[in-house]
Scaffold this active site. Structure first.
Site, PDB file in Angstrom:
ATOM      1  N   LEU A  14       0.842  -1.201   0.000  1.00 18.97           N
ATOM      2  CA  LEU A  14       0.000   0.000   0.000  1.00 18.97           C
ATOM      3  C   LEU A  14       0.878   1.253   0.000  1.00 18.97           C
ATOM      4  O   LEU A  14       2.085   1.178   0.228  1.00 18.97           O
ATOM      5  CB  LEU A  14      -0.923  -0.040   1.233  1.00 18.97           C
TER       6      LEU A  14
ATOM      7  N   LYS B 244      14.909   0.825   4.142  1.00 15.95           N
ATOM      8  CA  LYS B 244      14.302   1.186   2.849  1.00 15.95           C
ATOM      9  C   LYS B 244      14.242   2.710   2.683  1.00 15.95           C
ATOM     10  O   LYS B 244      14.583   3.251   1.625  1.00 15.95           O
ATOM     11  CB  LYS B 244      12.895   0.594   2.761  1.00 15.95           C
TER      12      LYS B 244
HETATM   13  P1  NAD Z   1       0.377   2.562  -6.209  1.00 13.27           P
HETATM   14  O1  NAD Z   1      -0.196   3.869  -5.800  1.00 13.27           O
HETATM   15  O2  NAD Z   1       0.551   2.234  -7.653  1.00 13.27           O
HETATM   16  O3  NAD Z   1      -0.503   1.381  -5.541  1.00 13.27           O
HETATM   17  C1  NAD Z   1      -1.092   1.434  -4.286  1.00 13.27           C
HETATM   18  C2  NAD Z   1      -2.412   0.659  -4.341  1.00 13.27           C
HETATM   19  O4  NAD Z   1      -2.961   0.603  -3.025  1.00 13.27           O
HETATM   20  C3  NAD Z   1      -3.466   1.332  -5.234  1.00 13.27           C
HETATM   21  O5  NAD Z   1      -3.956   0.373  -6.172  1.00 13.27           O
HETATM   22  C4  NAD Z   1      -4.557   1.781  -4.244  1.00 13.27           C
HETATM   23  O6  NAD Z   1      -5.865   1.718  -4.791  1.00 13.27           O
HETATM   24  C5  NAD Z   1      -4.372   0.773  -3.123  1.00 13.27           C
HETATM   25  N1  NAD Z   1      -4.841   1.218  -1.803  1.00 13.27           N
HETATM   26  C6  NAD Z   1      -4.575   2.371  -1.161  1.00 13.27           C
HETATM   27  N2  NAD Z   1      -5.104   2.364   0.093  1.00 13.27           N
HETATM   28  C7  NAD Z   1      -5.721   1.157   0.236  1.00 13.27           C
HETATM   29  C8  NAD Z   1      -6.429   0.529   1.289  1.00 13.27           C
HETATM   30  N3  NAD Z   1      -6.617   1.135   2.473  1.00 13.27           N
HETATM   31  N4  NAD Z   1      -6.935  -0.720   1.091  1.00 13.27           N
HETATM   32  C9  NAD Z   1      -6.741  -1.347  -0.102  1.00 13.27           C
HETATM   33  N5  NAD Z   1      -6.077  -0.806  -1.148  1.00 13.27           N
HETATM   34  C10 NAD Z   1      -5.574   0.430  -0.990  1.00 13.27           C
HETATM   35  O7  NAD Z   1       1.767   2.438  -5.425  1.00 13.27           O
HETATM   36  P2  NAD Z   1       3.021   1.507  -5.780  1.00 13.27           P
HETATM   37  O8  NAD Z   1       3.932   2.235  -6.695  1.00 13.27           O
HETATM   38  O9  NAD Z   1       2.546   0.121  -6.124  1.00 13.27           O
HETATM   39  O10 NAD Z   1       3.746   1.487  -4.347  1.00 13.27           O
HETATM   40  C11 NAD Z   1       3.276   0.709  -3.261  1.00 13.27           C
HETATM   41  C12 NAD Z   1       4.298   0.795  -2.145  1.00 13.27           C
HETATM   42  O11 NAD Z   1       5.541   0.270  -2.606  1.00 13.27           O
HETATM   43  C13 NAD Z   1       4.582   2.232  -1.671  1.00 13.27           C
HETATM   44  O12 NAD Z   1       4.792   2.231  -0.287  1.00 13.27           O
HETATM   45  C14 NAD Z   1       5.841   2.599  -2.443  1.00 13.27           C
HETATM   46  O13 NAD Z   1       6.576   3.611  -1.749  1.00 13.27           O
HETATM   47  C15 NAD Z   1       6.546   1.259  -2.479  1.00 13.27           C
HETATM   48  N6  NAD Z   1       7.485   1.062  -3.594  1.00 13.27           N
HETATM   49  C16 NAD Z   1       7.152   1.425  -4.870  1.00 13.27           C
HETATM   50  C17 NAD Z   1       8.066   1.194  -5.900  1.00 13.27           C
HETATM   51  C18 NAD Z   1       7.766   1.567  -7.337  1.00 13.27           C
HETATM   52  O14 NAD Z   1       8.690   1.524  -8.159  1.00 13.27           O
HETATM   53  N7  NAD Z   1       6.537   1.910  -7.695  1.00 13.27           N
HETATM   54  C19 NAD Z   1       9.300   0.576  -5.630  1.00 13.27           C
HETATM   55  C20 NAD Z   1       9.591   0.184  -4.319  1.00 13.27           C
HETATM   56  C21 NAD Z   1       8.666   0.433  -3.304  1.00 13.27           C
END
Ligand code: NAD
Length: 307
Positions: free
Chosen positions: A77, A184
């Site tokens: 999330l 991280k």
């Molecule tokens: P994103 O915004 O694409 O996805 C987050 C998802 O969570 C969305 O689909 C949203 O609808 C859902 N969501 C939000 N609140 C919710 C809830 N209460 N219940 C259910 N679903 C809910 O984000 P992302 O890029 O996939 O990143 C996710 C995590 O991973 C973050 O913490 C980010 O910092 C970390 N991260 C991202 C990357 C990257 O390259 N995108 C790399 C490493 C770490």
């Protein structure tokens, strides 16, 4: 009644919450490895797209429903607040569906101080928490080669290892609860700082008449080499497609987390403070959903302003 520890080997059932840029390919790796998935996301489209592509996964309508009958629950999330809502405090939260003793694994990039609290709260309910944030971005989520930084007990890590092995290549136990999330956030400070340095260097070099592609190639065979120069320069910045799949908003959040940890420990970190304000302003001016590699456009904007 306490459920005996179950090793998370396929076909164990995993509740997977959060099917965004990262969660989708990570859950897909678990499905591909033979795990039984119960998936939930606030976005119904994210859920229906996922089960459309992975028919063995079961779509559910809440975190509570996803948690029912699961051997473990994984969250991917935006931040620790969303994790707390989904797991403990929101309407129809996972807590209402989880069997006592079930392991919760938070793979989001959450604030480690919040994670320590969540670990205590789950322990009071008879459960356990592993924080297991990842690095490597969408590309490495797709091919299952993420770096996974784990906080929690070694025994819980061993239970979860088959699931981690489906998603990542490097799995490191960093310490007790919160240690993965702390590492991280600090990793992303390095990543953000390296990207800004490359982008500013490209802006100055281009103005001097240098070719940006040549600059990146030389950085990559010289001491300026970094993750930014190796996997973002030629791929996303020089061609200006800005399609790395990680947002400016999330990078600003991670820097804020790193600074919050330093503040919590009463440490003065001026370089980190600069990075926090640089990325917070970039997020405001580019918009939170701009790709983080668009920090190059922000560097160009600043370069054209009066110093
Ligand atoms: P994103 O915004 O694409 O996805 C987050 C998802 O969570 C969305 O689909 C949203 O609808 C859902 N969501 C939000 N609140 C919710 C809830 N209460 N219940 C259910 N679903 C809910 O984000 P992302 O890029 O996939 O990143 C996710 C995590 O991973 C973050 O913490 C980010 O910092 C970390 N991260 C991202 C990357 C990257 O390259 N995108 C790399 C490493 C770490």
């Amino acid at each position: 009644m306490t459920v005996p520890p179950v090793s998370l080997a396929p076909p164990a059932t995993i509740a997977f919450i959060g099917l965004g840029m990262m969660g989708r390919p990570m859950a897909a790796r678990l499905a591909g490895a033979g795990f039984t998935l119960r998936v939930f996301d606030l976005s119904q489209k994210a859920v229906s797209d996922f089960v459309g592509a992975h028919p063995t996964a079961l779509a559910t309508a809440s975190a509570k429903a996803a948690a029912q009958g699961a051997d473990a629950l994984i969250t991917m999330l935006p931040d620790g607040k969303a994790v707390r809502q989904a797991v403990l405090e929101g309407r129809d939260s996972a807590r209402e569906g989880l069997a006592p003793g079930t392991m919760v694994i938070d793979m989001s990039s959450s604030n480690p101080v919040d994670t320590q609290q969540l670990a205590r709260d789950l322990a009071a309910l008879g459960g356990t928490l592993l924080d297991a944030p990842v690095s490597g971005g969408v590309k490495r989520a797709l091919d299952g080669s993420l770096s996974i930084m784990v906080g929690g007990s070694a025994a819980d890590l061993e239970r979860a290892r088959p699931a981690f092995a489906a998603m990542g290549k490097t799995i490191t136990l960093c310490g007790a609860a919160g240690a993965g999330h702390a590492l991280k956030a600090l990793n992303n400070y390095l990543s953000a700082a390296g990207l800004v340095a490359m982008c500013e260097a490209l802006v100055v070099g281009e103005a001097f008449g240098l070719d940006p592609g040549t600059m990146v190639d030389v950085f990559n065979t010289s001491t300026g080499k970094s993750n930014a120069t190796e996997v973002k320069g030629r791929q996303f910045v020089v061609p200006r497609n800005f399609a790395a799949g990680f947002t400016t908003g999330l990078m600003a959040k991670d820097l804020g987390t790193a600074a919050a940890v330093a503040k919590h420990l009463d440490l003065n970190t001026p370089g980190l403070k600069l990075a926090v304000s640089y990325w917070a302003d970039a997020r405001n001016r580019l918009g939170p959903s701009a790709d983080h590699t668009e920090i190059f456009r922000y560097a160009e904007m600043l370069a054209d302003e009066e110093a």
